[in-house]
Motif scaffolding. Structure first.
Motif, PDB file in Angstrom:
ATOM      1  N   LEU A  80      23.242  22.864   9.746  1.00  0.00           N
ATOM      2  CA  LEU A  80      24.506  22.151   9.501  1.00  0.00           C
ATOM      3  C   LEU A  80      25.661  23.017   9.986  1.00  0.00           C
ATOM      4  CD1 LEU A  80      23.886  21.020   5.804  1.00  0.00           C
ATOM      5  CD2 LEU A  80      23.507  19.660   7.870  1.00  0.00           C
ATOM      6  N   GLU A  84      28.846  22.796   5.867  1.00  0.00           N
ATOM      7  CA  GLU A  84      27.724  22.001   5.359  1.00  0.00           C
ATOM      8  C   GLU A  84      28.111  20.540   5.124  1.00  0.00           C
ATOM      9  OE1 GLU A  84      25.246  23.903   2.393  1.00  0.00           O
ATOM     10  OE2 GLU A  84      26.130  25.853   2.875  1.00  0.00           O
ATOM     11  N   VAL A 167      19.690  25.354   6.121  1.00  0.00           N
ATOM     12  CA  VAL A 167      19.394  25.102   4.710  1.00  0.00           C
ATOM     13  C   VAL A 167      18.019  24.454   4.556  1.00  0.00           C
ATOM     14  CG1 VAL A 167      21.827  24.818   4.120  1.00  0.00           C
ATOM     15  CG2 VAL A 167      20.491  22.821   4.746  1.00  0.00           C
ATOM     16  N   TYR A 198      21.937  13.053   5.881  1.00  0.00           N
ATOM     17  CA  TYR A 198      21.335  14.212   5.243  1.00  0.00           C
ATOM     18  C   TYR A 198      20.203  13.820   4.330  1.00  0.00           C
ATOM     19  CZ  TYR A 198      25.622  16.116   6.979  1.00  0.00           C
ATOM     20  OH  TYR A 198      26.664  16.459   7.798  1.00  0.00           O
TER      21      TYR A 198
END
Length: 198
Positions: A80, A84, A167, A198
């Motif tokens: 990302l 984020e 992540v 996401y």
């Protein structure tokens, strides 16, 4: 320096690298058949740049659009932007791989110069170009690893260059820890909208 599960991605990145290497086995097989002493210069002139650039093209486009290569999809990690809030996009994905791209471009130029000058030999390709490229890759990976150990979000050097962070996807919808957002109001975390990418 406390690192949450969200950012403990070292082993997953390693797995992703292995999977992505397997994706390019067909290219390596093609290299073995095409890059030989008997290959005509025009074929080498076409194939070597394509072969060398193929991984960078794959990496930049996949990270730009999906935040993941096939390897990262299997390893369940995602790239990302540093805030984020979204996948990197083309600019950040390019910057993220820019050092490797620069080395690839240098190697391609070195090879093409030798082909055009009539000096290209298989020995030159295997002993010089591959040696320097491999040495650079090892040194770069070591720098990346050391950089990851210096920050709680485990951002490698190329993440700082590209303004990105990796992540663990299973933890993606969790609230970003306060320790990661202190002093930066820009870091908000991905949307919880069910339609979010996401």
């Amino acid at each position: 320096m406390k690192t949450t599960q969200r950012y403990q991605t070292f082993s997953s990145r390693f797995l992703a690298g292995i999977v992505d290497s397997l994706v390019f086995i067909p290219v390596a097989i093609a290299d073995a058949f095409i890059i030989t002493e008997d290959s005509p210069d025009y074929l080498l002139f076409f194939w070597i740049p394509l072969s060398y650039a193929s991984y960078s093209i794959y990496s930049v486009l996949m990270h730009a659009k999906y935040g993941q290569t096939l390897g990262k999809m299997c390893a369940k990690v995602k790239v990302l932007n540093a805030a984020e809030t979204d996948v990197p996009g083309l600019k950040r994905a390019f910057l993220r791989d820019s050092i490797y791209i620069a080395m690839t471009a240098f190697s391609i130029g070195w090879v093409l110069r030798n082909i055009l000058a009539g000096d290209f030999t298989f020995a030159f390709y295997t002993s010089e170009v591959n040696f320097y490229f491999s040495t650079f890759s090892v040194v770069w990976l070591l720098l990346e690893f050391v950089t990851m150990l210096t920050n709680s979000r485990r951002r490698a050097l190329h993440d700082f260059i590209g303004g990105t962070v990796v992540v663990n996807k299973p933890y993606l919808r969790e609230k970003i820890p306060d320790s990661q957002t202190s002093g930066s109001s820009a870091v908000k975390g991905p949307s919880h909208d069910p339609a979010s990418p996401y």
